[in-house]
Design an enzyme around this catalytic site. Sequence first.
Site, short mmCIF file in Angstrom:
data_model
loop_
_atom_site.label_atom_id
_atom_site.label_comp_id
_atom_site.label_asym_id
_atom_site.label_seq_id
_atom_site.Cartn_x
_atom_site.Cartn_y
_atom_site.Cartn_z
N TYR A 133 0.83 -1.21 0.00
CA TYR A 133 0.00 0.00 0.00
C TYR A 133 0.87 1.26 0.00
O TYR A 133 0.86 2.04 -0.92
CB TYR A 133 -0.89 0.02 1.26
CG TYR A 133 -2.22 -0.69 1.14
CD1 TYR A 133 -2.39 -1.78 0.28
CD2 TYR A 133 -3.32 -0.28 1.89
CE1 TYR A 133 -3.62 -2.43 0.19
CE2 TYR A 133 -4.55 -0.92 1.80
CZ TYR A 133 -4.70 -1.99 0.96
OH TYR A 133 -5.92 -2.62 0.88
N GLU A 248 -7.78 -4.86 8.52
CA GLU A 248 -6.43 -4.72 9.07
C GLU A 248 -6.52 -4.03 10.44
O GLU A 248 -5.86 -4.44 11.40
CB GLU A 248 -5.55 -3.90 8.13
CG GLU A 248 -4.15 -3.67 8.69
CD GLU A 248 -3.22 -2.90 7.75
OE1 GLU A 248 -3.70 -2.39 6.72
OE2 GLU A 248 -2.02 -2.81 8.06
N GLU A 369 -3.86 9.46 14.63
CA GLU A 369 -4.43 10.75 14.22
C GLU A 369 -5.43 10.54 13.10
O GLU A 369 -6.51 11.14 13.07
CB GLU A 369 -3.31 11.70 13.76
CG GLU A 369 -2.38 12.18 14.87
CD GLU A 369 -1.39 11.11 15.33
OE1 GLU A 369 -1.15 10.15 14.57
OE2 GLU A 369 -0.87 11.22 16.46
#
Lengths: 385, 372
Positions: A133, A248, A369
């Site tokens: 990714y 995930e 975040e």
Amino acid sequence: MSDLAQFRADTRAWLEVNCPAEMRTPMRSEDDACWGGRHFKFQSEAQERWMRVMGEKGWTVPDWPAAYGGGGLSAAETKVLKEEMRAIGARSPLSSFGISMLGPALLKYGTEEQKSRFLPEIARGEIRWCQGYSEPGAGSDLAGLQTKCEDMGDHWLVNGQKVWTSYADQADWIFCLVRTSTETKHGGISFLLFDMESEGVSTKPILLISGYSPFCETFFDDVKVPKDQVVGEVNKGWDVAKYLLGHEREMISGMGLGSGSSRTLAQSLGEIDDPVLAADVALFDVDALAFAAMSEHFIDQLKAGEAHPAMPSMMKYAGTELNKKRHELIMAAGGSDALEWDSERSRGGKAAREWLRTKANSIEGGTSEVQLGIVAKHILRLPGA
Amino acid sequence: MILTDDQRQLADMTRTFMGEEGTIKKQLRHWRDIGCKDGFGHGLWKQMAELGLTGLAIPEEEGGLGLGTTEAALVMEEVGRNLTPSPFLTTSIVAVEALKGSEQGKRWFPGILSGDTIAAFAIDEGPHHRPRQIALEAKRSGNGFALSGSKQFVVHGASADLLIVAARTGGSAGESKGLTLFAVPRDAAGMTVENVALADASKAARITFEGTQIDADAVIGEVDGGWEPLRRAMRAGRTGAAAELVGVAAGASAMTVDYLKQRKQFGKLIGEFQVLQHRAAHLFGEIEIARAATFKAAELLDRGDERAGVMTHVAKAKAGRVSALAVQEAVQMHGGIGMTDEHDIGLYMKREKVLDALFGDANYHARMVQAA
Ligand SMILES: Cc1cc2nc3c(=O)[nH]c(=O)nc-3n(C[C@H](O)[C@H](O)[C@H](O)COP(=O)(O)OP(=O)(O)OC[C@H]3O[C@@H](n4cnc5c(N)ncnc54)[C@H](O)[C@@H]3O)c2cc1C
């Protein structure tokens, strides 16, 4: 006897016969995990046997359809299996990105042909997968990825670079996000599978602060990929990617917490002679036990199809921050013993290395975040978030 | 506290020196990567001697600069900022403080001044700092003492020419009376030294004493009166470690603020995200507070003020907490790259953990504040 009670009795009997004694002891470290795949070196004959018998029965992925190598179990049966495994302290037979990430995405988006081709291999631990990714310029902003994938008529041609590809140097295949169009940011991404042995694929390990090196930079140089290895529609890979990321995050949120041992941190640390630390540990246990309850509830919600799609972000955030705290406390309890790096006494600096490794929990799979941003935007619907 | 001109000069001088000679690349990484058994460079130590730093706290009449804890803290902050490995804390602050005014001082100061002597301090006997619990036994034997027991977390212990060992000549575990400090030379017979690498690539020893024979004149100060010099040395060491922690925090946060101004995601500099701005700003405040507490402790110590004891505990606890926050925020805000060995930011996280444990962690000192 009800069907479920019968199932429990059968499962218990089967596990009793088939789970090797050695696989009923707690894992000593991450190194004890079984990853399967073409290149995996089993630590013992028992480890290999355990993976194989469970794989053949489909119980590495109990709730996948039997047609694709799964166990075909209902949610209730899956729960019973987990309980029975926990009761004898059975280790997980297989740790796999195939199971926790790619599998669910294939089940939802794959063609019939892709499902029958890849899922059974995943279930049996024959192929080890890695995740392509992130790129140097595309981390939190994943959709900013640049790896180029051109349609050459009879095949795809891939060029570019990935980073932080965990275990790329040991993986057999990669599931990868590539850019098939530059017209729109999210709308030009495709989800591609290919063999890491393809010509033009190379990897370079990256050393972590923990001294371990589980991930790599991965380079693609004119890699040819067969046309039928795109999952979902071309240019619509972002949907697949997001779906997979949810899984995930679910997986990471449970890492090191809730699962397996039911001992609290206080119990595992033994006598603590520092009241300040003891108070911290007590408060941690409250949080951890409460989180474990939430995990259970969340899994039930997922199974019932009632979980908000952004909930994995909340879980990932809470679970990983908690896991980091756990290792801070373990370090505090260990004092200077825990600071040793490679002495025998410290088992090669186990405590310190694990502590350092957990700092990645709030980064990998999307940072804390970013998870909070998703919750703010998609659950709280805050403006501009 | 406002620095005097002399103090400011010293701070500027060390900042320049450490920023040039004490850098991570030249020192910490270099020694780590070649697997150096000391974990620091003797070359730098000699340079520090030439600048007078090794003898910073040694009285002027003994050839030193005769400076105090405040000056030592100024140096330590620069050491922390650059993660510079050296025996400055153990030798020039802690050992010198223990030896001050004793006969043993006359023997060891010249070597410390010239940068030839490394000293280490042996207090802890278990994984936690519990100085009153010291049990290592010193029994009268021949014309001196025989030491039996063990110490751990003796920073630079395997590189040291001089070990300052806290032992029990009387009283019982838990009491501060009955302790005695000994200056033990490295070649004393009956001593096994195991050199252990720590997470931050520094070295600390585990030492076993098996009837180690020590001359009577190796006693620092009075027999059974070791608590006084030990406490002085620990206060100096804790303040020094607190200042180093402040430097570690400041160094890590400076590196992070720089990164926030460079790294782009979503077409923006990540420093434009308000979540990160607020945390960086919060951290800035915390570091300033930890620094103020540290220099207050140093000032009180230098003035001989009775409040110095409590303030030393406050400083070490606060600096430990703040520095832990700073390095954790730093790695987090760097994202994945912060987890790599190649990037320097993770080194700050490792150093912080070791420094926090040294001379008592934040929890220990919080308890001492409560008890005071
Ligand atoms: C141990 C480990 C394993 C990994 N495994 C894999 C893998 O197998 N495959 C793979 O593809 N990737 C993997 N990754 C990469 C991981 O997904 C990225 O590191 C992560 O998404 C963060 O991206 P980044 O490192 O570029 O950080 P950046 O995106 O540069 O983030 C830097 C900082 O900015 C903050 N930030 C960024 N955007 C925002 C925003 N909008 N609002 C507020 N703050 C923001 C971040 O939270 C972070 O604190 C792994 C990473 C680690 C550490």
